[in-house]
Design a protein around this motif. Sequence first.
Motif, PDB file in Angstrom:
ATOM      1  N   TRP A   1       7.886   3.516   5.574  1.00  0.00           N
ATOM      2  CA  TRP A   1       8.579   2.491   4.785  1.00  0.00           C
ATOM      3  C   TRP A   1       9.939   2.171   5.423  1.00  0.00           C
ATOM      4  N   ARG A   2      10.667   3.225   5.782  1.00  0.00           N
ATOM      5  CA  ARG A   2      11.975   3.012   6.417  1.00  0.00           C
ATOM      6  C   ARG A   2      11.809   2.341   7.783  1.00  0.00           C
ATOM      7  N   ALA A   3      10.768   2.743   8.516  1.00  0.00           N
ATOM      8  CA  ALA A   3      10.537   2.143   9.839  1.00  0.00           C
ATOM      9  C   ALA A   3      10.249   0.651   9.714  1.00  0.00           C
ATOM     10  N   SER A   4       9.790   0.239   8.541  1.00  0.00           N
ATOM     11  CA  SER A   4       9.488  -1.187   8.368  1.00  0.00           C
ATOM     12  C   SER A   4      10.774  -1.981   8.098  1.00  0.00           C
ATOM     13  N   GLY A   5      11.912  -1.283   8.054  1.00  0.00           N
ATOM     14  CA  GLY A   5      13.199  -1.976   7.987  1.00  0.00           C
ATOM     15  C   GLY A   5      13.650  -2.332   6.584  1.00  0.00           C
ATOM     16  N   SER A   6      12.965  -1.805   5.554  1.00  0.00           N
ATOM     17  CA  SER A   6      13.384  -2.127   4.186  1.00  0.00           C
ATOM     18  C   SER A   6      14.704  -1.439   3.882  1.00  0.00           C
ATOM     19  N   ARG A   7      15.607  -2.171   3.230  1.00  0.00           N
ATOM     20  CA  ARG A   7      16.914  -1.590   2.911  1.00  0.00           C
ATOM     21  C   ARG A   7      16.804  -0.693   1.674  1.00  0.00           C
ATOM     22  N   GLN A   8      15.969  -1.113   0.705  1.00  0.00           N
ATOM     23  CA  GLN A   8      15.809  -0.332  -0.529  1.00  0.00           C
ATOM     24  C   GLN A   8      14.958   0.915  -0.254  1.00  0.00           C
ATOM     25  N   ALA A   9      15.238   2.001  -0.972  1.00  0.00           N
ATOM     26  CA  ALA A   9      14.356   3.170  -0.888  1.00  0.00           C
ATOM     27  C   ALA A   9      13.033   2.822  -1.576  1.00  0.00           C
TER      28      ALA A   9
ATOM     29  N   VAL B   1       0.848  -1.203   0.000  1.00  0.00           N
ATOM     30  CA  VAL B   1       0.000   0.000   0.000  1.00  0.00           C
ATOM     31  C   VAL B   1       0.882   1.250   0.000  1.00  0.00           C
ATOM     32  N   CYS B   2       1.985   1.191   0.726  1.00  0.00           N
ATOM     33  CA  CYS B   2       2.937   2.305   0.750  1.00  0.00           C
ATOM     34  C   CYS B   2       3.387   2.642  -0.688  1.00  0.00           C
ATOM     35  N   LEU B   3       3.762   1.623  -1.456  1.00  0.00           N
ATOM     36  CA  LEU B   3       4.193   1.848  -2.845  1.00  0.00           C
ATOM     37  C   LEU B   3       3.006   2.270  -3.713  1.00  0.00           C
TER      38      LEU B   3
ATOM     39  N   LEU C   1       9.837   0.267  -5.957  1.00  0.00           N
ATOM     40  CA  LEU C   1       8.788   0.391  -6.976  1.00  0.00           C
ATOM     41  C   LEU C   1       9.363   0.095  -8.364  1.00  0.00           C
ATOM     42  N   ALA C   2      10.544   0.689  -8.658  1.00  0.00           N
ATOM     43  CA  ALA C   2      11.193   0.472  -9.957  1.00  0.00           C
ATOM     44  C   ALA C   2      11.505  -1.006 -10.149  1.00  0.00           C
ATOM     45  N   HIS C   3      11.935  -1.647  -9.083  1.00  0.00           N
ATOM     46  CA  HIS C   3      12.310  -3.063  -9.150  1.00  0.00           C
ATOM     47  C   HIS C   3      11.089  -3.936  -9.482  1.00  0.00           C
ATOM     48  N   ILE C   4       9.978  -3.696  -8.806  1.00  0.00           N
ATOM     49  CA  ILE C   4       8.781  -4.530  -9.034  1.00  0.00           C
ATOM     50  C   ILE C   4       8.223  -4.272 -10.435  1.00  0.00           C
TER      51      ILE C   4
ATOM     52  N   SER D   1       3.072   6.273 -17.125  1.00  0.00           N
ATOM     53  CA  SER D   1       3.705   6.377 -15.797  1.00  0.00           C
ATOM     54  C   SER D   1       4.577   5.163 -15.515  1.00  0.00           C
ATOM     55  N   LEU D   2       4.184   4.000 -16.061  1.00  0.00           N
ATOM     56  CA  LEU D   2       4.973   2.784 -15.803  1.00  0.00           C
ATOM     57  C   LEU D   2       6.433   2.991 -16.187  1.00  0.00           C
ATOM     58  N   GLY D   3       6.651   3.651 -17.348  1.00  0.00           N
ATOM     59  CA  GLY D   3       8.013   3.905 -17.823  1.00  0.00           C
ATOM     60  C   GLY D   3       8.783   4.759 -16.817  1.00  0.00           C
ATOM     61  N   LYS D   4       8.121   5.785 -16.312  1.00  0.00           N
ATOM     62  CA  LYS D   4       8.773   6.663 -15.322  1.00  0.00           C
ATOM     63  C   LYS D   4       9.086   5.892 -14.057  1.00  0.00           C
ATOM     64  N   TRP D   5       8.116   5.130 -13.559  1.00  0.00           N
ATOM     65  CA  TRP D   5       8.333   4.391 -12.310  1.00  0.00           C
ATOM     66  C   TRP D   5       9.476   3.383 -12.467  1.00  0.00           C
ATOM     67  N   ARG D   6       9.535   2.794 -13.672  1.00  0.00           N
ATOM     68  CA  ARG D   6      10.599   1.821 -13.936  1.00  0.00           C
ATOM     69  C   ARG D   6      11.975   2.477 -13.830  1.00  0.00           C
ATOM     70  N   ARG D   7      12.035   3.764 -14.204  1.00  0.00           N
ATOM     71  CA  ARG D   7      13.321   4.491 -14.134  1.00  0.00           C
ATOM     72  C   ARG D   7      13.537   5.152 -12.773  1.00  0.00           C
ATOM     73  N   GLY D   8      12.579   4.963 -11.867  1.00  0.00           N
ATOM     74  CA  GLY D   8      12.720   5.574 -10.541  1.00  0.00           C
ATOM     75  C   GLY D   8      12.254   7.024 -10.507  1.00  0.00           C
ATOM     76  N   ASP D   9      11.608   7.497 -11.623  1.00  0.00           N
ATOM     77  CA  ASP D   9      11.085   8.880 -11.652  1.00  0.00           C
ATOM     78  C   ASP D   9       9.643   8.890 -11.170  1.00  0.00           C
ATOM     79  N   ARG D  10       9.098  10.109 -11.049  1.00  0.00           N
ATOM     80  CA  ARG D  10       7.689  10.185 -10.679  1.00  0.00           C
ATOM     81  C   ARG D  10       6.811  10.586 -11.848  1.00  0.00           C
TER      82      ARG D  10
END
Length: 344
Positions: free
Chosen positions: A270-278, A237-239, A283-286, A335-344
């Motif tokens: 998200w950080r409090a949940s202990g994830s190492r990735q930003a 949900v965060c992503l 999001l880009a990875h998935i 938007s998918l293309g942007k998210w894939r590149r880590g953009d918004r």
Amino acid sequence: LGADRWGTLAELAPTLQGRNVLAVVDRRLVSLHPSIGRVLSDTATVTVVGGERAKSFAVLERVLAAGGALPRSGTMLAIGGGTVGDLATVAAHLLKRGVALIHVPTTLLAAVDSSLGGKGAIHVRGVKNAAGVFHFPVATWLCEELFATLSSRQRAEGAVEAYKMAACLDARAWRRWRQAPPATTAMVFEARALKSAVCRRDPYERGDARRLLNFGHSFGHVFESLTRFRLPHGAAVCLGILCALDVGRRLGVTPEPVARDVEAGFGELWRASGSRQAPRAALAHIIGGNSAGAIATLLAADKKAGPSGELRMVLLERLGRARVEPVPTKLWRSSLGKWRRGDR
Ligand SMILES: NC(=O)c1ccc[n+]([C@@H]2O[C@H](COP(=O)([O-])OP(=O)(O)OC[C@H]3O[C@@H](n4cnc5c(N)ncnc54)[C@H](O)[C@@H]3O)[C@@H](O)[C@H]2O)c1
Ligand SMILES: [Zn+2]
């Protein structure tokens, strides 16, 4: 919506006496909290492994079989997180065409959100919550002693749903919580007050009022399915909220300062949940690992879709105010293309 009862397991126990009860319990809770075994010593009990796999036909069948002897006047008692609660809700709805249901939420997520409002669902062939019911509990017991064994990750996942409600429904709560994160009791109390007000207005999600609680869930559910539920609901949900903020930015619905503040707030959770990735990297990875077609198929199963299957998303207009808005296919696909590149 059923009564909220704040108390201990010891106080819950006498209320079960003289009733025909089937308890559906997360197996992990039984070992973490021996008091549960003591309370249920005379109660028919079926244990399940908590987690998204519990929301399946196979586990539902096991619960229904265990409930065969439960009369229509009987009661199902669900002790567990959101997955056990959602499963038990479906089972209580089906058994004898509906038996009474009592929730004992054991995760923060279940306490702030899933045990309230009568929704239950199971997944069908990997599609999140594809088959579900409305079946309102007669009572929900908030036994805070059970929260003591939650990890900081589990707490952060629950907080995501509570902050979601504040972002969409209550700007003052959002600002207060951003300044100083609320204590568990206060968060559960306030989030339940926010959600119950919405559910009372629109119990069966016939209008848009209740749909607003699905902020971040259109893409969030897609990410759960794409990761075969390895990504927990709160994290997904965060992503999904990042996606909703970006779509809101591009449609001119969400002002940039609001989007930035909300993104920062969920980034902290998200950080409090202990994830190492930003979060943007996750999001880009998935998205990078999956085709637009696979994403489109899962989005088509979204329950907010319009009459011809067009995507409709909950977008933030300002803090504390959201609306459901149709989203052109071209817009989310680009938007998918942007998210894939880590953009918004
Ligand atoms: N029905 C609704 O309105 C609604 C709303 C929000 C979310 N949900 C659903 O809720 C589910 C997520 O709920 P969840 O996050 O509670 O998941 P969950 O039930 O899988 O619980 C998460 C993990 O915590 C463990 N756990 C439970 N209680 C514990 C405790 N007290 N101490 C230590 N560990 C404990 C469980 O065994 C599990 O491994 C999703 O399937 C989501 O779709 C439903
Ligand atoms: Zn949710």
